[in-house]
Each structure stands twice: as C-alpha cells, then as structure tokens.
Design an enzyme around this catalytic site. Structure first.
Site: not given
Length: 359
Positions: A74-78
C-alpha cells in the site's frame, strides 16, 4: 490516508528486558487469539531479533501464513517512488524545485516536485474524481488519471506550500515524471534501479495477473456479511486497487518483511543515493509561514522518539495494513504486515517498540 502516529511510550524504560519481551509476547498472544493475521519482524543493526507469522495466507482455503509471504505494501510504496525521484535528481534528470509543468501537463500552476514529495502541493484527490466518473469494470493507470484531472480540473485545496495534506495524487504525478525524464516504464525501472541492486528478490510492482501467479502471496481479507474473512477483491466497487489497478507511484509495491529489512539497511549506505540526498528525505518541509511539517520525501518524521530520530510510514489497502518504523540513530527496525485489516496492528507496533528498548 497516512499520518505520523505517536506511540504511547511513557513507560518505555521502566520495564526490564525480560518484561518488555514478555509484554510483546502477551500482545502477540492476544492478537492471535483475536484473529490477527500477519508477519512481525524486529531487527537491530540489520540482525533479526524476532520474527513471527500468524494467521492465514488464505482464510477461505485454510492456508497458514509464513514469514516469507508476499504482502501488498500500500502506501509504504511511496518511499520507493520518492527514491526513484531522488535517483533521477542525482543523475541530473530533474531538480527538486522544478515546476511540475516542465514535465507533466496539469491545470495546477506553481507546484514543484518538492511539493509533491512532501504532500504540500494542495492537489485535489484524484481518487474522488475517478470514483465519480470512471468505468469501474476497467483498470485505470496514470495516463487515465492525469486525463481525468485535466478534464474535470477540481480546485486546489490550498496554495502550494501553505499546508501539509497527504496526497496520493502527488505520487501518481511523481511516477509519471520519472517515466517522462527517463523514457522508461516506472515498473521496470524500479526493479532495475532499486529492487535488484538491493537484493529484494521477492519485491515488485505486480499486476493482478502477476500477483495471482505468486504462490506465497498473502491475500488481503475483509469480513463478509456473516463475519467471515474473504478475499477483499470480491468487493470490487469499493476496492480501488482493482479499478485503479494500473496506477503507479502511490502504491502497488508488494514485498516481504525480509526484503523490507534489506531496503532498510540499504538506506544506511550510499548504494542508491548520497547521504546528502538521503538527509533531505529525512528532513521536514518548511511551509510558507515558516512552520515545519512532519513529512520528508516518502517518510513520516519524528525527531524526538525515545530512540532518537525516527522515520516511518504506514500503508492501508482493502484487506491490508502495513508499517515500517526505522529508528535511524540506533539502527533499530520494526516491520508489521497485516492481511486481514485487523485493529490490533498499532497495539503490536507499540509492544514491539517497547521490546526494542532493552532487547
């Protein structure tokens, strides 16, 4: 939305080492009893101190979860998207303070790449526009998202640099800028520039079809009307990971706890970018009024944690909750990956933080 979470660590140094470990084990036992499904990893100086998997890779088929299973980040991808921008900057392909219209046509002037990285752009939420207008039987990607932003042009939330407000839109544009300046596909380039050099063999930006081919992919689960955990993909109309399934930048990286630890350790080196550039990633943005935000380039920041400077990020997708916490002055790491959207996630992070005090 992901914001910095402050852990209640008032009693951090009161517990003995054995007491702190026992506190963690009690929290794990309670979470497991209450149906928590996920992987937890604690490390110091890159050495795994504790790792445990509990719950199910697939509840409907009764397949137990394993420590090396692959999860949606999820937003850990950023943080990976931010790293791609930093690498482009060091290659002389762009500047952090370049206006985004130099690379991407959008109806929002005076926004810089730095504004996108730090969630201070004031951009509207692309997902709301797509939710209202997009045909959800299809999967949209960055070109379609940018097209809809231009077509409907919802107003900015504020002037660039005035405030911090978490923006998935900004990270879509960042990935598109990477593709523009490199003339390469963001998915392929992420593998070539980051995942392969760091040795993250189980990490990729995968399509739905590719994820289905990964035998140890931990399926994200939500409860149905009967209270049973089922594949979150069944709820298509509310599952933006399906009808925005080709987007790049704000999410879609899938990985394992061990691969995230490799990533964590690579950030103590100059394997990817210089220490000078990394320091910018771990520094707050100064707003127009002189106040400082608590977000760098793809990382939430806390300079006053009990272990010195802390950087972290959470992720939240249908069926998934993820978090990586890095105490960078003491090289201590917490990674939790959850695949049934369980409320015990942050309680486990707190217990793990306590346990790291005197392991």
């Amino acid at each position: 939305m992901n914001r910095l979470l402050v852990f209640p660590l008032v009693f951090l140094f009161v517990f003995s080492a054995s007491g702190q470990k026992r506190h963690l084990q009690n929290a794990l036992d309670r979470a497991e009893t209450e149906g928590y499904s996920g992987v937890i990893l604690l490390a110091e100086n890159g050495k795994v101190l504790f790792e445990k998997a509990m719950g199910m890779r697939n509840f409907e088929e009764g397949i137990p979860l394993q420590p090396d299973d692959v999860f949606e980040m999820a937003s850990v991808s950023k943080q990976f998207t931010a790293m791609m921008i930093m690498m482009c900057k060091e290659k002389g392909l762009l500047g952090f303070d370049d206006p985004i219209e130099k690379y991407i046509r959008v109806p929002y002037p005076n926004i810089t790449i730095r504004h996108l990285l730090t969630h201070t752009s004031g951009l509207p939420d692309y997902q709301a526009i797509m939710d209202e207008h997009w045909d959800k039987s299809k999967a949209a990607g960055n070109p379609e998202i940018l097209e809809y932003l231009r077509r409907y042009a919802p107003p900015k939330l504020f002037e660039p640099g005035d405030n911090y407000e978490y923006s998935n839109t900004g990270y879509v544009i960042l990935a598109s800028i990477v593709e523009e300046v490199t003339d390469r596909d963001f998915v392929e380039l992420s593998k070539e520039w980051i995942f392969d050099p760091v040795g993250m063999e189980n990490t990729a930006i995968r399509s739905l079809e590719e994820k289905a081919q990964v035998t140890n992919f931990a399926i994200g689960h939500l409860k149905d009307e009967n209270g049973n955990y089922v594949n979150a993909n069944r709820f298509r109309s509310s599952d933006y990971t399906l009808w925005l399934g080709k987007r790049k930048g704000p999410g879609r990286v899938s990985s394992t706890a061990q691969d995230l630890l490799k990533w964590d350790q690579a950030l103590y080196t100059e394997k990817l970018v210089s220490n000078e550039t990394l320091e910018q990633a771990f520094s707050p943005f100064e707003l127009n009024d002189g106040a400082k935000s608590t977000y760098g380039f793809g990382w939430d920041l806390d300079p006053n944690s009990p272990y010195g400077k802390m950087v972290m990020h959470t992720g939240d997708n249908p069926g998934y909750k993820t978090i990586i916490v890095r105490f960078i002055e003491e090289n201590k790491t917490i990674i939790l990956l959850n695949n049934n959207y369980h409320p015990d996630q942050m309680r486990l992070v707190e217990a793990a933080t306590l346990a790291l005090g005197k392991w």
